[in-house]
Motif scaffolding. Structure first.
Motif, PDB file in Angstrom:
ATOM      1  N   GLU A  40      42.809  48.934  36.597  1.00 25.48           N
ATOM      2  CA  GLU A  40      43.793  50.012  36.745  1.00 25.48           C
ATOM      3  C   GLU A  40      44.823  49.578  37.773  1.00 25.48           C
ATOM      4  O   GLU A  40      44.488  48.897  38.746  1.00 25.48           O
ATOM      5  CB  GLU A  40      43.104  51.295  37.195  1.00 25.48           C
ATOM      6  CG  GLU A  40      44.053  52.440  37.521  1.00 25.48           C
ATOM      7  CD  GLU A  40      43.334  53.743  37.795  1.00 25.48           C
ATOM      8  OE1 GLU A  40      43.794  54.499  38.675  1.00 25.48           O
ATOM      9  OE2 GLU A  40      42.313  54.018  37.127  1.00 25.48           O
ATOM     10  N   THR A  41      46.081  49.970  37.586  1.00 28.24           N
ATOM     11  CA  THR A  41      47.116  49.649  38.571  1.00 28.24           C
ATOM     12  C   THR A  41      47.768  50.923  39.093  1.00 28.24           C
ATOM     13  O   THR A  41      47.934  51.895  38.363  1.00 28.24           O
ATOM     14  CB  THR A  41      48.202  48.728  37.982  1.00 28.24           C
ATOM     15  OG1 THR A  41      48.811  49.375  36.854  1.00 28.24           O
ATOM     16  CG2 THR A  41      47.615  47.389  37.560  1.00 28.24           C
ATOM     17  N   SER A  73      36.860  57.697  36.641  1.00 28.50           N
ATOM     18  CA  SER A  73      37.383  57.680  35.269  1.00 28.50           C
ATOM     19  C   SER A  73      36.600  56.719  34.387  1.00 28.50           C
ATOM     20  O   SER A  73      36.480  56.934  33.174  1.00 28.50           O
ATOM     21  CB  SER A  73      38.865  57.268  35.276  1.00 28.50           C
ATOM     22  OG  SER A  73      39.664  58.219  35.932  1.00 28.50           O
ATOM     23  N   TYR A  74      36.066  55.661  34.983  1.00 30.54           N
ATOM     24  CA  TYR A  74      35.385  54.608  34.239  1.00 30.54           C
ATOM     25  C   TYR A  74      33.874  54.816  34.229  1.00 30.54           C
ATOM     26  O   TYR A  74      33.224  54.657  33.186  1.00 30.54           O
ATOM     27  CB  TYR A  74      35.755  53.234  34.832  1.00 30.54           C
ATOM     28  CG  TYR A  74      37.263  53.064  34.866  1.00 30.54           C
ATOM     29  CD1 TYR A  74      37.948  52.569  33.772  1.00 30.54           C
ATOM     30  CD2 TYR A  74      38.006  53.480  35.983  1.00 30.54           C
ATOM     31  CE1 TYR A  74      39.330  52.456  33.778  1.00 30.54           C
ATOM     32  CE2 TYR A  74      39.383  53.379  35.999  1.00 30.54           C
ATOM     33  CZ  TYR A  74      40.049  52.873  34.894  1.00 30.54           C
ATOM     34  OH  TYR A  74      41.414  52.793  34.896  1.00 30.54           O
ATOM     35  N   ARG A 230      50.811  55.154  37.820  1.00 29.95           N
ATOM     36  CA  ARG A 230      49.367  54.909  37.649  1.00 29.95           C
ATOM     37  C   ARG A 230      49.118  54.540  36.197  1.00 29.95           C
ATOM     38  O   ARG A 230      49.449  55.308  35.288  1.00 29.95           O
ATOM     39  CB  ARG A 230      48.538  56.132  38.030  1.00 29.95           C
ATOM     40  CG  ARG A 230      47.023  55.881  37.902  1.00 29.95           C
ATOM     41  CD  ARG A 230      46.184  57.134  38.043  1.00 29.95           C
ATOM     42  NE  ARG A 230      44.758  56.811  37.943  1.00 29.95           N
ATOM     43  CZ  ARG A 230      43.806  57.674  37.606  1.00 29.95           C
ATOM     44  NH1 ARG A 230      44.108  58.945  37.352  1.00 29.95           N
ATOM     45  NH2 ARG A 230      42.553  57.286  37.510  1.00 29.95           N
ATOM     46  N   THR A 231      48.536  53.379  35.961  1.00 28.20           N
ATOM     47  CA  THR A 231      48.240  52.926  34.611  1.00 28.20           C
ATOM     48  C   THR A 231      46.746  52.676  34.485  1.00 28.20           C
ATOM     49  O   THR A 231      46.195  51.784  35.134  1.00 28.20           O
ATOM     50  CB  THR A 231      49.009  51.633  34.277  1.00 28.20           C
ATOM     51  OG1 THR A 231      50.411  51.858  34.462  1.00 28.20           O
ATOM     52  CG2 THR A 231      48.763  51.217  32.838  1.00 28.20           C
ATOM     53  N   LEU A 232      46.092  53.484  33.666  1.00 22.04           N
ATOM     54  CA  LEU A 232      44.663  53.313  33.435  1.00 22.04           C
ATOM     55  C   LEU A 232      44.398  52.026  32.666  1.00 22.04           C
ATOM     56  O   LEU A 232      45.245  51.560  31.897  1.00 22.04           O
ATOM     57  CB  LEU A 232      44.117  54.501  32.639  1.00 22.04           C
ATOM     58  CG  LEU A 232      44.093  55.851  33.371  1.00 22.04           C
ATOM     59  CD1 LEU A 232      43.863  56.976  32.389  1.00 22.04           C
ATOM     60  CD2 LEU A 232      43.014  55.867  34.447  1.00 22.04           C
ATOM     61  N   ALA A 233      43.238  51.458  32.863  1.00 20.41           N
ATOM     62  CA  ALA A 233      42.860  50.254  32.128  1.00 20.41           C
ATOM     63  C   ALA A 233      42.830  50.559  30.634  1.00 20.41           C
ATOM     64  O   ALA A 233      42.178  51.522  30.207  1.00 20.41           O
ATOM     65  CB  ALA A 233      41.492  49.766  32.581  1.00 20.41           C
TER      66      ALA A 233
END
Length: 488
Positions: A40-41, A73-74, A230-233
């Motif tokens: 994630e970033t 989240s993961y 925010r960018t989720l994997a």
């Protein structure tokens, strides 16, 4: 990615986290067992190119805290019984906070999926080193795993029996007086923004993600803006397609950790949210008990998280909710004092999707948030103004009776949404039932004839629900300036 079988996963790994000062991008890496990494970033515009000394160390502590919190989240994709941290050690305070966030913040997720998470998520703890401070403490890689048989996490973090509380205290960094204020596009954050403006507090309106609706609201304030990416994997979405556990996460906890990191990078001393005291009240479910959809907006989270930040990250970084002393109805009363945002705000959650498109209509008119915001504002603004905001009169539509019944906790529990307490909805409808301009509307008449006779009259008074509460983390000097305005 090979086929994902959540039942075959045995371990969740916090692999590593890093921050690139030249790009302002944090990378948070996770994995299940020895499977592929999920990255994630989080991108913070305007981050300083170089950080030195105590502030750099505080950023590292905040980064590790974010790594741990955002992992929810993961982790939820498989909820394995073992957890490990590959690259750094944590102390008992940090483990207690994060375990509490996972247990309570995943309460709705667990209920909907028929899972029992009590005692399941346990983080490995290492003895504190002389230089260690919370999530930023240095030490050997913590690779011990935690089993499902461990004791349950208590609602408020306490020192673990597995290790003593660290004696270190976070340093004072000399952060400048300035507030990063979370804006979500709804009435609550706008009330906070205007209250801070009126109190003379320098502020930057801050949001996470690409919502065009939130951007339009932020622009309307005329204040400095900070849009954090925010960018989720992408692997997470593939896991969901392959049958991973899925559901609600404590997103406010994640956003809080992101904004603490951003505040340190910006060098400012306040992170401000707009969660009212009503958020601490969950859905009362027969046979289950209380399940709070918005636990990470509640007082227990705010108190634990704010105290942790000052004790373990930066002593002069203040995390608080400006609206904690107010009920939802009191917030609605504040919002109704100005029509400046009427054509820009929306609390309708159907308008907030990951892709961030700005909807043509800001209110769907049929979800619990639309129902509650309409009902909460109705006692405090002219009917014509409210109908103009929503485009129609939601209380004159008999087909929506079930939705409003849930808000009232009449033959149903409070919806899994960020809405006020049942007693607030009941008091608001009782107030409208006594007003000529409202009492002939279908759902108001239905309440007056069917539901109100079953309720005690003294429980339907709106005035007690507008009283200011004393439980909050607002800095004392600021609260003195705000209190009179909020009470009026």
């Amino acid at each position: 990615m090979t086929a994902f079988d959540k039942d075959q996963v045995s371990r969740f790994r916090f692999v590593r986290c890093d921050f690139a000062a030249d790009t302002g991008v944090a990378r948070l890496v996770y994995a299940f067992d020895d499977g592929p990494e999920m990255t994630e970033t989080v991108a913070v515009p305007g981050a300083p190119f170089q950080l030195d000394g105590e502030r750099a160390a505080a950023v590292q502590r905040a980064l590790r805290l974010l790594h741990l919190v955002a992992g929810v989240s993961y982790y939820k994709a498989a909820v394995p019984a073992q957890v490990c941290i590959d690259g750094y050690a944590i102390d008992a305070d940090t483990a207690a906070l994060v375990e509490t966030i996972y247990l309570n913040g995943l309460g709705e997720f667990a209920y909907r999926n028929g899972l029992d998470l009590r005692g399941r998520f346990r983080l490995p703890v290492s003895p504190p080193s002389p230089s260690g401070r919370g999530a930023g403490g240095e030490g050997t890689a913590a690779t011990a795993v935690a089993g499902a048989a461990a004791a349950s996490v208590v609602p408020s973090p306490q020192p673990h029996s597995r290790g003593e509380r660290g004696s270190s205290t976070a340093p004072i960094l000399g952060l400048r007086e300035h507030a990063l204020v979370a804006i979500g596009g709804g009435k609550d954050s706008l009330v906070s923004i205007e209250a801070l403006r009126h109190a003379g507090v320098a502020e930057t309106v801050t949001w996470i993600g690409g919502s065009q609706l939130i951007r339009a609201c932020a622009e309307r304030t005329g204040l400095p803006m900070l849009n954090i990416g925010r960018t989720l994997a992408p692997e997470l979405f593939e896991l969901n397609r392959q049958g991973a556990w899925n559901g609600h996460i404590p997103v406010t906890a994640v956003n809080s950790a992101i904004m603490v990191l951003a505040a340190l990078l910006q060098g400012v001393d306040q992170v401000v949210f707009s969660n009212e005291r009503s958020a601490s009240y969950g859905s009362q479910i027969a046979g289950t008990g209380e399940v709070n959809h918005q636990w990470s907006k509640g007082w227990a989270f705010e108190k634990a998280f704010g105290e942790y930040v000052q004790r373990h990250v930066a002593a002069d970084l203040h995390y608080y909710s400006l609206l904690r002393p107010l009920s939802e109805l009191a917030v609605a009363r504040q919002f109704a004092k100005t029509d400046y945002y009427d054509a820009h705000f929306s609390s309708c959650n159907r308008n907030f999707h990951i892709l961030g498109e700005r909807p043509v209509n800001r209110w769907c008119g049929v979800c619990p948030k639309c129902h509650f915001v309409f009902l909460a504002l109705a006692p405090f603004m002219p009917k014509t103004r409210l109908v103009r905001i929503f485009g129609r009169n939601l209380l004159d539509d008999g087909d929506q009776a079930g939705g409003f019944d849930a808000l009232l906790e009449f033959q149903d529990h409070k919806p899994f949404e960020c809405v006020g307490e049942g007693r607030e909805s009941r008091a608001a409808l009782a107030t409208l039932a006594a007003r000529p301009e409202w009492k002939e509307d279908v759902l108001v008449k239905r309440f007056a004839s069917l539901i109100q006779p079953t309720l005690a009259a003294d429980e339907l008074k709106i005035e007690p629900l507008l009283v200011i509460d004393g439980e909050h983390r607002i800095p004392a000097a600021l609260w003195e300036r705000l209190r009179a305005d909020f009470a009026a």
